[in-house]
Design an enzyme around this catalytic site. Structure first.
Site, short mmCIF file in Angstrom:
data_model
loop_
_atom_site.label_atom_id
_atom_site.label_comp_id
_atom_site.label_asym_id
_atom_site.label_seq_id
_atom_site.Cartn_x
_atom_site.Cartn_y
_atom_site.Cartn_z
N CYS A 1 0.84 -1.20 0.00
CA CYS A 1 0.00 0.00 0.00
C CYS A 1 0.87 1.25 0.00
O CYS A 1 0.59 2.24 -0.69
CB CYS A 1 -0.90 0.01 1.23
N CYS B 1 2.35 3.11 -3.26
CA CYS B 1 1.58 4.15 -3.96
C CYS B 1 1.21 5.31 -3.05
O CYS B 1 1.18 6.47 -3.48
CB CYS B 1 0.30 3.56 -4.55
N HIS B 2 0.91 4.99 -1.79
CA HIS B 2 0.32 6.00 -0.90
C HIS B 2 1.27 6.54 0.16
O HIS B 2 0.86 7.40 0.96
CB HIS B 2 -0.93 5.42 -0.23
N CYS C 1 -34.34 -1.86 11.73
CA CYS C 1 -33.24 -1.14 12.40
C CYS C 1 -33.80 -0.06 13.31
O CYS C 1 -33.34 0.13 14.45
CB CYS C 1 -32.32 -0.49 11.37
N ARG D 1 -21.70 -6.45 11.82
CA ARG D 1 -22.72 -5.99 12.78
C ARG D 1 -24.08 -5.93 12.12
O ARG D 1 -25.10 -6.31 12.73
CB ARG D 1 -22.33 -4.61 13.33
N CYS E 1 -27.26 -8.13 13.47
CA CYS E 1 -28.57 -7.58 13.84
C CYS E 1 -29.69 -8.26 13.07
O CYS E 1 -30.74 -8.58 13.63
CB CYS E 1 -28.59 -6.08 13.56
#
EC number: 2.8.5.2
Length: 286
Positions: A100, A103-104, A202, A243, A247
């Site tokens: 990574c 490039c960054h 939700c 998550r 749920c």
């Protein structure tokens, strides 16, 4: 067809228990969160069209010990994932012989505030893309590496590391980007759609019952600004789509696949609901 009272009794007991579980009220605390000398925005004015006047970080709804753990980076177990992510950032993988960092460069500079702006519109895929999917896209197209399997340790760690570079930055998506507004609408519909044998949406927990207790858990607004999050009840890091699926499982409905259109739309909408709250990754919850 007749249903025996013997079968119905435990069902009624379960439903009655849920009603009782939602009956206790508790207000979010009135405290300030500071992490590594960076003040966190845990209360913010809600964006136009939001069902609440004020958006609240889930940190405000946690017990004192949990709040203290997140506030102390040395005590926060989620920082171990951030450290693993830093190692992965600098590890060469794939046929292109890149990491990574190739490039960054330094993530503290190149990834600063980036995590507060996702999901974004991906013109190639013609759908929203989150940090995890952006990582996979870079791995495949730029590094010649395999994409991560969902919730692989490396995926969660690298996502945590990238999001952590935005610590304290308020969440703000650009819904005018591509077709994000349309996906926001889809996500909103899903947020209010009741599913499963328990017939919950939700909004049933995080809007209608916000501030109440279900079993031993204090229901928050369900904000996404702290993901990936360390959860004491699982003893590990939990991604946002993990998550979401958990749920949905708890409503006894069929779980969509991670990064499916349904869950990406939901991520767009839920992220927007936390507009103005600081990125807390890795947050600590119960």
């Amino acid at each position: 067809m007749t249903v025996s009272k013997r079968f119905l009794a435990p069902v009624f007991a379960m439903v009655g228990g849920l009603v009782l579980a939602f009956s206790a009220n508790a207000d979010p605390v009135d405290e300030e969160l500071v992490i590594d000398d960076i003040p966190m925005v845990t209360r913010a004015a809600a964006p136009e069209g939001h069902p609440f006047d004020e958006v609240l970080s889930g940190w405000l709804f946690r017990e004192a010990e949990t709040r203290e753990t997140e506030a102390d980076s040395f005590a926060n177990p989620g920082m171990l994932a951030v450290e693993r992510g830093a190692d992965i950032w600098n590890t060469v993988e794939g046929s292109a012989g890149k990491s990574c960092a190739s490039c960054h460069d330094d993530a503290a500079t190149s990834m600063k505030n980036v995590g507060a702006q996702y999901p974004k519109w991906d013109a190639d895929a013609k759908r929203p893309i989150n940090i995890e999917l952006q990582i996979d896209k870079c791995r495949v197209e730029n590094m010649g590496a395999e994409p991560y399997k969902f919730d692989a340790e490396g995926q969660v760690a690298l996502t945590s590391y990238i999001k952590h570079q935005s610590l304290g930055t308020p969440v703000k998506m650009d819904l005018s980007d591509g077709e994000l507004q349309d996906w926001w609408e889809k996500g909103k519909e899903l947020y209010y759609t009741r599913t499963g044998q328990l017939n919950f949406a939700c909004a049933s927990c995080h809007e209608d019952s916000m501030g109440k207790y279900i079993r031993a858990d204090h229901l928050s607004q369900g904000q996404a600004n702290g993901f990936p999050t360390y959860r004491f009840n699982t003893g590990g890091m939990v991604s946002l789509h993990n998550r979401f699926r958990g749920c949905i499982r708890d409503t006894r409905a069929e779980m969509p696949k991670a990064f499916s259109d349904e869950l990406m739309a939901l991520e767009v909408y839920v992220t927007w609901r936390g507009t103005g709250l600081s990125v807390e990754t890795p947050a600590v919850r119960q």
